[in-house]
Design an enzyme around this catalytic site. Structure first.
Site, mmCIF file in Angstrom:
data_model
loop_
_atom_site.group_PDB
_atom_site.id
_atom_site.type_symbol
_atom_site.label_atom_id
_atom_site.label_comp_id
_atom_site.label_asym_id
_atom_site.label_seq_id
_atom_site.Cartn_x
_atom_site.Cartn_y
_atom_site.Cartn_z
ATOM 1 N N ASP A 51 52.368 20.542 71.738
ATOM 2 C CA ASP A 51 53.060 20.221 70.604
ATOM 3 C C ASP A 51 52.191 18.388 71.393
ATOM 4 O OD1 ASP A 51 54.703 21.495 69.698
ATOM 5 O OD2 ASP A 51 55.839 21.168 70.465
ATOM 6 N N ALA A 52 51.875 18.842 72.706
ATOM 7 C CA ALA A 52 51.484 17.126 73.366
ATOM 8 C C ALA A 52 50.163 16.396 73.131
ATOM 9 C CB ALA A 52 51.410 17.373 75.013
ATOM 10 N N TYR A 54 48.712 17.404 70.341
ATOM 11 C CA TYR A 54 48.445 17.352 68.716
ATOM 12 C C TYR A 54 49.100 15.688 68.374
ATOM 13 C CZ TYR A 54 49.886 16.996 64.493
ATOM 14 O OH TYR A 54 50.391 17.440 62.364
ATOM 15 N N LYS A 128 66.593 16.065 69.209
ATOM 16 C CA LYS A 128 64.896 16.097 68.594
ATOM 17 C C LYS A 128 64.833 17.982 67.919
ATOM 18 C CE LYS A 128 60.469 15.184 66.338
ATOM 19 N NZ LYS A 128 59.724 16.553 66.216
ATOM 20 N N ARG A 149 60.404 23.289 54.392
ATOM 21 C CA ARG A 149 59.928 22.011 53.885
ATOM 22 C C ARG A 149 58.423 21.606 53.226
ATOM 23 N NH1 ARG A 149 59.700 17.550 57.403
ATOM 24 N NH2 ARG A 149 60.474 17.958 59.367
ATOM 25 N N GLU A 183 67.082 22.056 60.754
ATOM 26 C CA GLU A 183 66.533 23.071 61.684
ATOM 27 C C GLU A 183 66.468 24.394 62.095
ATOM 28 O OE1 GLU A 183 62.949 21.792 63.276
ATOM 29 O OE2 GLU A 183 63.075 20.060 62.360
#
Length: 711
Positions: A51-52, A54, A128, A149, A183
């Site tokens: 994640d970081a 990206y 989040k 999504r 989610e």
């Protein structure tokens, strides 16, 4: 607080490569894998991102596009929502949120929104959630369709997976027609259970809950077993056909709509341990964010930040949206608690109880606020089940302040150059045989193999606190045969000590004085010093307070240990077995005059009819202790900041001991269930939250006065 930099301007070639890499990473995260293969052709050097990494890549792309707007392409992650388009059109676009990574950036966003609105809005702040976005459509209260999504405009129909998703009822409490968005994720417990199922069925385990949920969701159509998942809603839309005056509408505040979802039976962050906050200032929003970060590791499910949204629909409409993100909301990203790196070596090490464990050496990576070089690999059997190899791309997790651990390998990133991990055939410390009968392998010599480690641990400050017995002295005591177990420390004589190098009468006297003082340590300290497998400092304190005496502890069976908070059916038999093994050592300690009782604890108070006596329920402190509530239950106490006055010299562990000795329960975060906050100074996030919740606050000096007689 963030590891993400402001971004840099890329060259044209690097920009185009970054677009391909981002597309590939997005497809791997959101997609089924087919679209990822094509995307990876454009980004062959990078197959998967954490994640970081990206987030940093997207920031670099955004900065480059600001500098060179003519370079911008439609496939840029700044223009589209990640994921593969499906066949179902969304009732309204499912947009992503833009990100900020610091308090200063959040304040800038707030100022920009306030300028656009002409006023400061009221905000809702919530976690989040780190899962996969879904839209759930209900007709007259019945769930009729689930849609991913996708690209934000079209998604994939995954209604077939509905039965496996908790928190998303098949039937609402009211017959409303609406769409719920949120989610779907694997909670910590579900992730563990999912990998056990996958391994039992011959499948590879998921790398982590974040990436595993996509496979759990889409694979459920053809899988012969069911992987449970959990849904948390963050939005509700009213659809055509909703009865007038029923359900959410365009005039509903976001907080009111979320409250309605809870009444309808849908899980939301407001009904989870994370909770949500409705605030009037950006400062209050930041306080919630700081509190959420502190509680992150204890929530039981993955989050990677907080979301700040305008509560009023009028504010949302006025703020509007860009092509990919609304302007009325923002995501505050936390420092990454997991990063991808390379497994370079597996080191087999011996623990103080003789347990042999694998330890990973990885390519240094910055995660969770620190550079990680080593990580735990649990146990040999788990290592084998994961199928890890030297050279694998692995996910390192460091949630909260726990020891970093390897969550799994990215099998798709293998090049063929990886090397199998060789397990030891004999004990790596002494060469004896290894007992492989349990999950954790152990040298057949047990604690005798790890005697120096056992003694160093036992004399440490949090155990018997015999400071003068340092590492060099421990080695001499072992090498000269003066100690054969931890109990022999209490039988040392001046004559024996004087035979050792650099040991004079003054030094020997100091050692013996500290040893004598250690005999008076509470039972919890002695239990900790013994190093019972399945326990630690906190668990030893709970056991000591619950049983009160060593006799009661040694007499207890597995069922009795299961009554202690935090001890389950797997751990209890191990503790009983350990106490049987340690019985000779405990007998030597008792003979040497070491205390075998816990001050202030009265043990279980249970009547013959199995009903609670005057002291409260089993395991609870009596009402006479200063940190015991009127109900007889321990008061939850949170300590923050450096202690002063009479408490200035106490370590955090010693503070926890003091709290529990006085009948309380130490906690790390402030909540509505907190009974008392001990704060060295005003202004911290815990102090502010305690004020907001009406939690009593005391200074260290006031707290010391309250516990007079227990210090």
């Amino acid at each position: 607080m963030s590891q993400i930099t402001a971004g840099r301007v890329l060259s044209r070639e690097a920009y185009e490569q970054a677009i391909g890499t981002a597309r590939a990473a997005s497809s791997l995260y959101y997609g089924t894998g087919e679209a990822a293969d094509a995307a990876l052709d454009e980004a062959a050097e990078v197959t998967v991102l954490d994640d970081a990494t990206y987030d940093q890549l997207v920031r670099d792309i955004a900065v480059t596009e600001t500098e060179h707007p003519d370079w911008r392409v439609e496939a840029s992650p700044t223009q589209v929502v990640g994921g593969d388009a499906g066949d179902v059109e969304h009732s309204a676009p499912m947009l992503s949120l833009d990100n900020v990574f610091s308090a200063d950036e959040l304040a800038e966003w707030h100022a920009s929104l306030g300028k656009r609105l002409g006023r400061a809005p009221r905000y809702v702040v919530e976690p989040k959630l780190d899962g996969l976005a879904l839209a759930a459509r209900y007709q007259q209260g019945s769930l009729v369709q689930l849609i991913t999504r996708g690209d934000g405009v079209h998604g994939e129909d995954v209604t077939f997976a509905a039965a496996a998703i908790a928190g998303l009822p098949q039937q609402l409490a009211q017959p409303l027609t609406l769409e719920v968005r949120g989610e779907v994720m694997l909670t910590d417990g579900q992730f563990t259970a999912a990998n056990e199922l996958r391994l039992a069925n011959g499948d590879k385990p998921f790398v982590n809950p974040r990436n595993g949920v996509a496979g759990a969701l889409r694979g459920s159509k053809d899988r012969t077993y069911v992987i449970p998942m959990t849904f948390f809603a963050y939005q509700v839309l009213a659809l055509f056909g909703t009865p007038a005056g029923a359900g959410p509408n365009a005039d509903s505040d976001y907080s009111a709509a979320i409250a309605l979802l809870g009444e309808l039976g849908v899980s939301t962050a407001a009904t989870s341990p994370a909770q949500i906050a409705v605030v009037d200032t950006i400062e209050a929003a930041q306080e919630y964010i700081d509190s959420l970060l502190a509680r992150r590791a204890d929530l039981g499910f993955g989050i990677d930040g907080a979301v700040i949204k305008a509560d009023s629909p009028a504010d949302r409409e006025q703020a509007g949206s860009s092509s990919r993100a609304p302007r009325w909301g923002i995501a505050f990203k936390f420092p990454a608690d997991s990063r991808l790196t390379t497994l370079e070596e597996v080191i087999w090490q011996l623990g103080r109880t003789g347990v042999i464990t694998p330890r990973a050496r990885v390519k240094p990576v910055f995660v969770g606020g620190t550079t990680v070089t080593y990580a735990t690999l649990h146990n040999p059997n788990d290592l084998a089940r994961q199928g890890l190899m030297i050279g694998d791309t692995v996910m390192v997790l460091r949630a909260g302040e726990v020891i970093p651990r390897i969550e799994g390998a990215v099998v798709s990133a293998r090049t063929g150059a990886e090397i199998p991990i060789e397990a030891p055939q004999m004990c790596p410390n002494c060469g004896s045989e290894i007992d492989r009968s349990q999950e954790r392998w152990r040298c057949t010599r047990g604690r005798k193999c790890a005697l120096p480690q056992s003694i160093r641990y036992a004399v440490a400050r949090d155990c018997w606190d015999i400071e003068s017995v340092g590492e060099k002295l421990v080695r001499q005591l072992v090498d000269n045969g003066l100690v054969t177990d931890v109990a022999d420390v209490f039988t040392l004589t001046e004559e024996q000590l004087l035979t050792l190098e650099r040991m004079g009468k003054t030094s020997a006297a100091k050692v013996l004085a500290e040893v004598e003082k250690a005999k008076t340590q509470p039972l919890a300290r002695t239990l900790t010093a013994l190093g019972v497998r399945g326990t630690g400092r906190s668990m030893s304190r709970r056991i000591a307070r619950y049983f009160a005496t060593m006799d009661a502890i040694q007499s207890a069976d597995a069922a009795a240990f299961e009554e202690v908070d935090g001890i389950g059916p797997e751990r209890a038999p191990v503790i009983v077995e350990e106490l049987i093994e340690l019985a000779p050592v405990i007998a030597k300690l008792r003979e040497a005059g070491v205390s075998m009782t816990e001050p202030g604890a009265t043990g279980r108070v249970v009547a013959d009819e199995n009903e609670a006596g005057e002291g409260g329920e089993a395991g609870e402190a009596g009402p006479s202790l200063p940190l015991t509530a009127e109900s007889g239950k321990p008061m939850s106490v949170v300590v923050t900041g450096k202690m002063t006055g009479p408490l200035a010299e106490l370590s955090r562990n010693e503070m926890n001991e003091l709290i529990e000795r006085a009948g309380g329960k130490s906690s790390g975060s402030v909540s509505k269930n907190t009974g008392l906050l001990v704060a060295a100074e005003e202004g911290s996030s815990k102090y502010t939250k305690a004020q907001t919740l009406g939690v009593p606050i005391e200074s260290p000096e006031q707290f010391a006065e309250r516990l007079e007689g227990f210090l």
